[in-house]
Design a protein around this motif. Structure first.
Motif, PDB file in Angstrom:
ATOM      1  N   LEU A  92      70.347  82.939  54.554  1.00 47.19           N
ATOM      2  CA  LEU A  92      69.494  84.324  54.874  1.00 47.19           C
ATOM      3  C   LEU A  92      69.342  85.172  54.654  1.00 47.19           C
ATOM      4  CD1 LEU A  92      71.705  83.389  58.077  1.00 47.19           C
ATOM      5  CD2 LEU A  92      69.718  82.898  58.106  1.00 47.19           C
ATOM      6  N   PRO A  93      68.274  85.826  54.585  1.00 45.31           N
ATOM      7  CA  PRO A  93      67.252  87.269  54.147  1.00 45.31           C
ATOM      8  C   PRO A  93      68.481  88.761  54.703  1.00 45.31           C
ATOM      9  CG  PRO A  93      65.682  85.669  55.295  1.00 45.31           C
ATOM     10  CD  PRO A  93      67.367  85.251  56.094  1.00 45.31           C
ATOM     11  N   ALA A  94      68.576  89.498  53.885  1.00 42.07           N
ATOM     12  CA  ALA A  94      69.491  90.656  54.460  1.00 42.07           C
ATOM     13  C   ALA A  94      69.029  91.111  55.882  1.00 42.07           C
ATOM     14  CB  ALA A  94      69.115  91.515  53.322  1.00 42.07           C
ATOM     15  N   GLY A  95      70.067  91.336  56.439  1.00 40.18           N
ATOM     16  CA  GLY A  95      70.349  92.077  58.167  1.00 40.18           C
ATOM     17  C   GLY A  95      69.856  90.750  59.194  1.00 40.18           C
ATOM     18  N   THR A  96      69.845  89.848  58.524  1.00 42.66           N
ATOM     19  CA  THR A  96      69.619  88.793  59.571  1.00 42.66           C
ATOM     20  C   THR A  96      70.633  89.091  60.391  1.00 42.66           C
ATOM     21  OG1 THR A  96      68.276  87.532  58.509  1.00 42.66           O
ATOM     22  CG2 THR A  96      68.984  86.484  60.522  1.00 42.66           C
ATOM     23  N   PRO A  97      70.219  89.305  62.094  1.00 46.56           N
ATOM     24  CA  PRO A  97      71.875  88.848  62.739  1.00 46.56           C
ATOM     25  C   PRO A  97      71.755  87.218  63.046  1.00 46.56           C
ATOM     26  CG  PRO A  97      69.863  90.239  64.084  1.00 46.56           C
ATOM     27  CD  PRO A  97      69.354  89.348  62.853  1.00 46.56           C
ATOM     28  N   ALA A  98      73.848  86.733  62.321  1.00 46.80           N
ATOM     29  CA  ALA A  98      73.749  85.627  62.983  1.00 46.80           C
ATOM     30  C   ALA A  98      74.767  85.970  63.794  1.00 46.80           C
ATOM     31  CB  ALA A  98      74.009  85.282  61.654  1.00 46.80           C
ATOM     32  N   LYS A  99      74.964  84.546  64.273  1.00 48.97           N
ATOM     33  CA  LYS A  99      76.589  84.938  65.502  1.00 48.97           C
ATOM     34  C   LYS A  99      77.405  82.695  64.375  1.00 48.97           C
ATOM     35  CE  LYS A  99      78.264  86.478  68.498  1.00 48.97           C
ATOM     36  NZ  LYS A  99      78.925  87.444  68.908  1.00 48.97           N
ATOM     37  N   VAL A 100      78.328  82.961  64.948  1.00 44.00           N
ATOM     38  CA  VAL A 100      78.769  81.446  63.126  1.00 44.00           C
ATOM     39  C   VAL A 100      79.924  82.020  64.134  1.00 44.00           C
ATOM     40  CG1 VAL A 100      79.273  80.980  61.295  1.00 44.00           C
ATOM     41  CG2 VAL A 100      77.289  82.336  61.433  1.00 44.00           C
ATOM     42  N   TRP A 101      80.548  79.956  64.211  1.00 43.05           N
ATOM     43  CA  TRP A 101      81.796  80.023  64.826  1.00 43.05           C
ATOM     44  C   TRP A 101      81.973  78.801  63.475  1.00 43.05           C
ATOM     45  CZ3 TRP A 101      78.828  81.760  68.295  1.00 43.05           C
ATOM     46  CH2 TRP A 101      78.532  82.974  69.161  1.00 43.05           C
ATOM     47  N   ILE A 102      82.797  78.632  62.842  1.00 41.62           N
ATOM     48  CA  ILE A 102      83.254  77.544  61.839  1.00 41.62           C
ATOM     49  C   ILE A 102      84.658  76.901  62.409  1.00 41.62           C
ATOM     50  CG2 ILE A 102      83.816  76.892  59.691  1.00 41.62           C
ATOM     51  CD1 ILE A 102      81.849  78.807  58.467  1.00 41.62           C
ATOM     52  N   GLU A 103      85.393  76.072  63.243  1.00 45.24           N
ATOM     53  CA  GLU A 103      86.016  74.962  63.411  1.00 45.24           C
ATOM     54  C   GLU A 103      86.956  74.749  62.288  1.00 45.24           C
ATOM     55  OE1 GLU A 103      87.188  71.515  66.443  1.00 45.24           O
ATOM     56  OE2 GLU A 103      85.737  72.755  67.097  1.00 45.24           O
ATOM     57  N   VAL A 104      88.098  74.799  62.202  1.00 47.87           N
ATOM     58  CA  VAL A 104      88.543  74.045  60.944  1.00 47.87           C
ATOM     59  C   VAL A 104      90.097  73.418  61.129  1.00 47.87           C
ATOM     60  CG1 VAL A 104      87.506  74.820  59.346  1.00 47.87           C
ATOM     61  CG2 VAL A 104      89.278  75.874  60.258  1.00 47.87           C
ATOM     62  N   ALA A 105      90.666  72.875  60.544  1.00 49.37           N
ATOM     63  CA  ALA A 105      91.980  71.402  61.041  1.00 49.37           C
ATOM     64  C   ALA A 105      93.544  72.550  60.988  1.00 49.37           C
ATOM     65  CB  ALA A 105      92.431  70.777  60.267  1.00 49.37           C
ATOM     66  N   HIS A 106      93.496  73.594  59.553  1.00 48.53           N
ATOM     67  CA  HIS A 106      93.928  74.101  59.075  1.00 48.53           C
ATOM     68  C   HIS A 106      93.690  76.019  58.924  1.00 48.53           C
ATOM     69  CE1 HIS A 106      97.281  75.200  56.677  1.00 48.53           C
ATOM     70  NE2 HIS A 106      98.303  74.713  56.954  1.00 48.53           N
ATOM     71  N   PRO A 107      94.329  77.172  59.077  1.00 48.26           N
ATOM     72  CA  PRO A 107      94.622  78.186  58.916  1.00 48.26           C
ATOM     73  C   PRO A 107      94.172  78.219  56.997  1.00 48.26           C
ATOM     74  CG  PRO A 107      96.552  78.059  59.879  1.00 48.26           C
ATOM     75  CD  PRO A 107      95.899  76.604  59.439  1.00 48.26           C
ATOM     76  N   ASP A 108      94.903  78.225  56.455  1.00 45.35           N
ATOM     77  CA  ASP A 108      94.284  77.798  54.993  1.00 45.35           C
ATOM     78  C   ASP A 108      93.167  77.365  54.727  1.00 45.35           C
ATOM     79  OD1 ASP A 108      96.354  79.717  54.718  1.00 45.35           O
ATOM     80  OD2 ASP A 108      97.799  77.639  53.510  1.00 45.35           O
ATOM     81  N   ASP A 109      92.431  76.731  55.676  1.00 46.62           N
ATOM     82  CA  ASP A 109      90.393  76.009  55.103  1.00 46.62           C
ATOM     83  C   ASP A 109      89.605  77.082  55.406  1.00 46.62           C
ATOM     84  OD1 ASP A 109      91.688  73.863  54.953  1.00 46.62           O
ATOM     85  OD2 ASP A 109      91.192  73.131  56.922  1.00 46.62           O
ATOM     86  N   VAL A 110      90.087  78.034  56.386  1.00 48.92           N
ATOM     87  CA  VAL A 110      89.384  79.939  55.707  1.00 48.92           C
ATOM     88  C   VAL A 110      89.522  80.195  54.788  1.00 48.92           C
ATOM     89  CG1 VAL A 110      89.187  82.069  57.039  1.00 48.92           C
ATOM     90  CG2 VAL A 110      90.544  80.282  58.385  1.00 48.92           C
ATOM     91  N   GLN A 111      88.043  80.412  54.395  1.00 49.00           N
ATOM     92  CA  GLN A 111      87.232  80.719  52.860  1.00 49.00           C
ATOM     93  C   GLN A 111      86.283  82.032  53.273  1.00 49.00           C
ATOM     94  OE1 GLN A 111      83.943  77.764  51.296  1.00 49.00           O
ATOM     95  NE2 GLN A 111      85.769  76.289  52.500  1.00 49.00           N
TER      96      GLN A 111
END
Length: 280
Positions: A176-195
């Motif tokens: 994505l180009p710099a400054g592009t407004p983005a709303k992002v939701w990412i669903e994972v199974a375990h807290p340690d999947d967050v990266q």
């Protein structure tokens, strides 16, 4: 009469360079190969076809015809012998040394857990350096394997993904180009999947930890306050969830259907062989 342009995809014989357990739900396999430097990707959610050997095979058994008729011949091969075919997203392609990273979701252990394990998950857990695979990968940036295509006039983007689509979401955020407004939701199974997901966009990223019931991504977006302006939405993951998200965005949020790209990367209770069989 002009010559037809060369196809944007090519077959590559690759081997495993190394593997890494990135998180509880993801194993990253790094591939190498003599001609991998010819591979070119369009960024974002760039996909390709991966061909794995069956248990007991040293290399995947591919069709004799590796031209335009490869898929028809692959379908006629003995399912117990032919290569296991899967669609995957490029996590990262590097040059000098030429290496391709692919993240494999671990849906439990060989049959238990949501989405079942499946042959690709099992293969990634047991892969060792030197193990051979084949891919049908892009050799041109414009190759038809990129679905994230915001139209002109887009003011902001909405992205949703589960762990199966996490590599694609990471590629989108990196592109994505710099400054592009983005709303992002990412669903994972375990807290340690967050990266960490590097991006130059003005991205508001929300991580959702999946429980045993409900659809947390759908619930979160239903409750969210979305920006003003013309949106473009890209949503990928379990097919039932992405269809429900699309209905919500169109029926309840007033999104134009033409500004939504939705892709079911997997379906609860179905293997990819089941989905391929349904295509006839």
């Amino acid at each position: 009469m002009t010559d037809a342009p060369p196809p944007p995809y090519r077959w590559f014989d690759l081997h495993v360079v190394r593997t890494e357990r990135v998180s509880p739900s993801l194993v990253r396999v790094t591939f190498g190969g003599d001609r991998l430097g010819d591979m070119v990707v369009g960024g974002r959610d760039q996909r390709f076809k991966l061909f794995l050997p069956q248990p007991g095979q040293d290399a995947p058994v591919l069709p004799d015809d590796l031209g335009m008729g490869w898929y028809a011949e692959w379908r006629t091969q003995d399912p117990a012998v032919r290569a296991v075919m899967r669609s995957y997203t490029v996590r990262e392609l590097r040059y000098a040394p030429d290496e391709l990273d692919v993240d494999f979701v671990q849906h439990g252990q060989d049959g238990d857990g949501p989405g079942h394990s499946g042959p690709a998950s099992h293969w990634s857990r047991t892969a060792r350096p030197g193990d051979r695979v084949a891919i049908l990968g892009p050799v041109a940036e414009e190759n038809g394997g990129v679905d994230f295509q915001p139209p002109a006039g887009t003011d902001w983007v909405l992205v949703t993904a589960d762990e199966s689509a996490l590599p694609a979401a990471a590629g989108i955020l990196a592109w994505l180009p710099a400054g592009t407004p983005a709303k992002v939701w990412i669903e994972v199974a375990h807290p340690d999947d967050v990266q960490d997901l590097p991006t130059a966009a003005d991205a508001d990223i929300t991580w959702l930890i999946r429980g045993n019931t409900g659809r947390p991504t759908l619930d979160a977006i239903r409750a969210a306050e979305l920006p003003e302006g013309t949106p473009y939405a890209w949503t990928a993951g379990e097919s039932g969830t992405v269809r429900a998200l699309r209905r919500h965005l169109v029926n309840d949020r007033g999104f134009d259907r033409r500004t939504i790209t939705f892709t079911g990367y997997w379906r609860q209770g179905a293997t990819e062989e089941d989905l391929l069989a349904e295509l006839g």
